[in-house]
Write an enzyme that holds these catalytic residues in place. Structure first.
Site, PDB file in Angstrom:
ATOM      1  N   ARG A  39       0.851  -1.167   0.126  1.00 55.00           N
ATOM      2  CA  ARG A  39      -0.052  -0.144  -0.064  1.00 55.00           C
ATOM      3  C   ARG A  39       0.784   1.074   0.152  1.00 55.00           C
ATOM      4  NH1 ARG A  39      -4.682  -2.399   3.510  1.00 55.00           N
ATOM      5  NH2 ARG A  39      -6.038  -3.119   1.836  1.00 55.00           N
ATOM      6  N   LYS A 200     -18.480 -16.974   1.072  1.00 58.31           N
ATOM      7  CA  LYS A 200     -20.060 -16.937   1.304  1.00 58.31           C
ATOM      8  C   LYS A 200     -20.904 -16.130   0.316  1.00 58.31           C
ATOM      9  CE  LYS A 200     -19.338 -16.825   6.276  1.00 58.31           C
ATOM     10  NZ  LYS A 200     -19.020 -16.009   7.248  1.00 58.31           N
ATOM     11  N   GLY A 351      -9.226  -9.724  -1.708  1.00 56.45           N
ATOM     12  CA  GLY A 351      -7.793  -9.912  -1.092  1.00 56.45           C
ATOM     13  C   GLY A 351      -7.342 -11.471  -1.627  1.00 56.45           C
ATOM     14  N   GLY A 374     -14.175  -3.549  -0.274  1.00 56.06           N
ATOM     15  CA  GLY A 374     -15.634  -3.315  -0.199  1.00 56.06           C
ATOM     16  C   GLY A 374     -15.927  -2.145  -1.197  1.00 56.06           C
TER      17      GLY A 374
END
Ligand code: ADP
Ligand code: MG
Length: 393
Positions: A39, A200, A351, A374
């Site tokens: 990052r 999920k 990720g 997100g």
């Protein structure tokens, strides 16, 4: 509507001006040591351009979740020397992000110098988007540049609030590149092929619902495929399933069908009796009782790869199996390879999906590796991100 770009801000002139840069320096730390500086590296292009243009650069970021109180183990201090090393010039650090000491440090900056302030989230005003906190952050600032796409879906003081108190605001290169490439998925050259996988249905329901009627082909893999198979009444043995999401899965399938889109499910599987390495594995088309589906099978991988090869835009999020265990990594690797070989605009986010791409060393053959998490998924769904909207003219 378009965001104001860094080039425009530079063209209007930033020499001698104090520029607040909201970066994403939320690096993983272990005992005060930076475990991965990806990052920090990603934030360099914007910082370099500003410094080269003679700006006085003030960098802010969050790190972890201190929830509004100063937590020494979540200090940004260790980031300053690493940033200095990577950018090739000294980086001063101030252990406050607002107040007299921060003001003094900002006032000491000369043209082309850079200062890092302490973790924004040590103050509750950051996540509350408190106007007083935003005002305090911009006390001595004329220009604001947001380069933290990963927090653009949150209306925080440093992503939205500050824009009310500066003369000019615009998007850094990293943020701009995310929007441009994700827009290519929102408004795609067709056919648009999407592969969604991972753990999920519940994590990705919003993106499934948005993409089922939007993508020409939506192919599903990973553990979430078994909830879809359960919704179709296909045997899933002992595979992971979210019983309370079966109805949601049915709705997603119906949405695809009603829009004339194709939704693909796995037609073969790599199975074992448990989720551990070293157990005997089998490839099957019907999952026997007592067995768990832990990867898509080779036929499914071929079907999905064929669709990827025929697409003009391809978006992928979520691994096809438990790729952390080599026996169950082939499906994910096949999708990564198909993405790398494709002539389409290819965008990969998530990720674990990015980890799979990097594991295979094909990152440089993907059009865009989206690190927005997100925020990327929300943008792809067509949602407006407050941090992006705040940079529009
Ligand atoms: P991303 O980080 O790319 O968004 P997710 O976090 O949603 O992806 O999902 C990744 C996780 O899903 C991995 O840890 C992987 O082991 C798990 N997973 C994928 N397929 C299965 C499966 N068939 N059964 C159990 N877990 C699975
Ligand atoms: Mg994950």
């Amino acid at each position: 509507m378009a965001v104001v770009e860094l080039s425009e801000l530079l063209a209007r002139g930033v020499r001698g001006r104090r520029v607040l840069v909201r970066a994403d320096l939320n690096v993983p730390l272990a005992d005060g040591a930076i475990r991965d500086d990806t990052r920090i590296r990603a934030s360099l292009p914007t910082l370099r351009r500003l410094l080269a243009a003679g700006a006085r650069v003030v960098v802010v970021s969050h790190l972890g979740r201190p929830k509004g109180v100063a937590r020494p183990e979540l200090s940004l201090r260790p980031v300053a020397p690493r940033l200095a090393e990577l950018i090739g010039t000294g980086v001063s650090f101030c252990e406050h992000c607002i107040g007299a000491e921060a003001a003094a440090a900002i006032e000491r900056l000369e043209d082309g110098e850079i200062l890092l302030l302490e973790n924004l989230r040590f103050h509750p005003g950051e996540e509350q988007n408190d106007p007083d906190f935003a005002k305090a952050l911009t006390e001595h600032i004329g220009v604001f540049v947001n380069d933290a796409f990963g927090t653009a879906h949150r209306a925080h003081a440093s992503t939205v609030g500050v824009t009310a108190f500066v003369a000019e605001a615009g998007a850094g290169d990293l943020l701009k590149s995310e929007i441009d490439h994700l827009k290519a998925v929102r408004e795609p050259a067709r056919p648009l092929m999407v592969v969604l996988g991972g753990a999920k249905v519940s994590d990705k329901l919003a993106v499934l619902e948005a993409l089922a009627p939007h993508a020409d082909v939506l192919a599903i893999g990973g553990a979430m495929a078994y909830t879809f198979m359960a919704a179709r009444g296909t045997p899933i043995g002992a595979s992971r399933v979210e019983r309370d999401r079966v109805e949601d899965a049915r709705r997603v399938m119906r949405a695809a069908e009603q829009s004339g889109r194709r939704l693909l499910l796995p037609s073969d599987h790599v199975v074992a009796t448990g989720l551990e390495a070293g157990l005997p594995t089998r490839t099957v088309t019907t999952i026997p009782d007592g067995y768990m589906g832990l990867d898509i099978g080779p036929e499914t991988a071929r079907r999905y790869a064929h669709e990827i090869a025929g697409a003009r835009t391809f978006f992928w999020n979520g691994p096809m199996g438990v790729f952390e265990i080599p026996e169950f990594a082939a499906g994910t690797r096949a999708i990564a390879r198909a993405a790398a070989d494709s002539q389409a605009i290819t965008v990969v986010g998530g990720g674990d999906s990015l980890a799979a791409i990097n594991q295979m060393g094909v990152g440089d053959r993907i059009t865009h590796l989206s690190t927005g998490g997100g925020a990327s998924l929300e943008y792809i769904q067509g949602l407006e991100l407050p941090g992006v909207a705040a940079l529009e003219r």
